[in-house]
Design a protein around this motif. Sequence first.
Motif, mmCIF file in Angstrom:
data_model
loop_
_atom_site.group_PDB
_atom_site.id
_atom_site.type_symbol
_atom_site.label_atom_id
_atom_site.label_comp_id
_atom_site.label_asym_id
_atom_site.label_seq_id
_atom_site.Cartn_x
_atom_site.Cartn_y
_atom_site.Cartn_z
ATOM 1 N N ASP A 90 47.318 26.792 25.773
ATOM 2 C CA ASP A 90 46.629 27.932 26.373
ATOM 3 C C ASP A 90 45.752 27.516 27.546
ATOM 4 N N THR A 91 45.624 26.218 27.759
ATOM 5 C CA THR A 91 44.838 25.733 28.888
ATOM 6 C C THR A 91 45.437 26.241 30.195
ATOM 7 N N ALA A 92 44.610 26.908 30.994
ATOM 8 C CA ALA A 92 45.076 27.488 32.259
ATOM 9 C C ALA A 92 43.912 28.188 32.938
ATOM 10 N N VAL A 93 44.140 28.549 34.188
ATOM 11 C CA VAL A 93 43.256 29.503 34.856
ATOM 12 C C VAL A 93 43.778 30.902 34.537
ATOM 13 N N TYR A 94 42.901 31.764 34.041
ATOM 14 C CA TYR A 94 43.280 33.124 33.672
ATOM 15 C C TYR A 94 42.814 34.090 34.757
ATOM 16 N N TYR A 95 43.756 34.896 35.226
ATOM 17 C CA TYR A 95 43.487 35.845 36.289
ATOM 18 C C TYR A 95 43.522 37.269 35.749
ATOM 19 N N CYS A 96 42.536 38.035 36.140
ATOM 20 C CA CYS A 96 42.497 39.467 35.844
ATOM 21 C C CYS A 96 43.132 40.195 37.021
ATOM 22 N N VAL A 97 44.002 41.157 36.703
ATOM 23 C CA VAL A 97 44.746 41.863 37.744
ATOM 24 C C VAL A 97 44.756 43.347 37.455
ATOM 25 N N ALA A 98 44.999 44.145 38.496
ATOM 26 C CA ALA A 98 44.960 45.593 38.333
ATOM 27 C C ALA A 98 46.096 46.267 39.088
ATOM 28 N N LEU A 99 46.560 47.382 38.520
ATOM 29 C CA LEU A 99 47.522 48.221 39.217
ATOM 30 C C LEU A 99 47.335 49.661 38.762
ATOM 31 N N MET A 100 47.758 50.571 39.626
ATOM 32 C CA MET A 100 47.795 51.991 39.255
ATOM 33 C C MET A 100 49.214 52.295 38.806
ATOM 34 N N GLY A 101 49.457 52.136 37.516
ATOM 35 C CA GLY A 101 50.794 52.340 37.006
ATOM 36 C C GLY A 101 50.847 51.926 35.553
ATOM 37 N N ILE A 102 52.071 51.758 35.065
ATOM 38 C CA ILE A 102 52.243 51.441 33.646
ATOM 39 C C ILE A 102 51.943 49.977 33.384
ATOM 40 N N CYS A 103 51.685 49.698 32.137
ATOM 41 C CA CYS A 103 51.345 48.356 31.691
ATOM 42 C C CYS A 103 52.630 47.521 31.585
ATOM 43 N N VAL A 104 52.740 46.524 32.470
ATOM 44 C CA VAL A 104 53.908 45.631 32.462
ATOM 45 C C VAL A 104 53.443 44.196 32.643
ATOM 46 N N LEU A 105 54.185 43.260 32.105
ATOM 47 C CA LEU A 105 53.824 41.849 32.227
ATOM 48 C C LEU A 105 54.639 41.184 33.329
ATOM 49 N N GLN A 106 54.641 41.815 34.482
ATOM 50 C CA GLN A 106 55.322 41.303 35.663
ATOM 51 C C GLN A 106 54.285 41.193 36.768
ATOM 52 N N TRP A 107 53.991 39.969 37.179
ATOM 53 C CA TRP A 107 52.876 39.748 38.087
ATOM 54 C C TRP A 107 53.056 40.438 39.426
ATOM 55 N N SER A 108 54.300 40.568 39.884
ATOM 56 C CA SER A 108 54.523 41.125 41.213
ATOM 57 C C SER A 108 54.169 42.608 41.296
ATOM 58 N N GLU A 109 53.966 43.253 40.166
ATOM 59 C CA GLU A 109 53.624 44.671 40.162
ATOM 60 C C GLU A 109 52.145 44.914 40.442
#
Length: 123
Positions: A90-109
């Motif tokens: 689990d070691t990593a840098v964790y990034y918080c991200v936002a979009l106006m849309g549905i919940c998906v685990l695709q970073w490009s969205e």
Amino acid sequence: QLQLVESGGGLVQPGGSLRLSCAASGVTLAYYTIGWFRPAPGKEREGVSCISSSGGLSEYADSVKGRFTISRDNPKNTVYLQMNSLKLEDTAVYYCVALMGICVLQWSEYDVWGQGTQVIVSS
């Protein structure tokens, strides 16, 4: 303009817990789906979890199901990621991200990214 600031990262032993926070400024967070991403071997970025704007829907990567819990407090303009039973991987840098849309685990969205918070799991 929406800005996201992560906090709560740190050094923890395997099996330990951390709670990450993602605080928003500029715009109310209640309009946005919020996700957490991290770099992963063999992937550009791994979607860890996301939560819909209302908090009614959430998704998790298989690697964290049963260990991580995402939640949000819209009046406080903050989203949380409770991480339990942490593993070395689990070691990593964790990034918080936002979009106006549905919940998906695709970073490009995702349109808006925070600067990240470092999590180190080590004995």
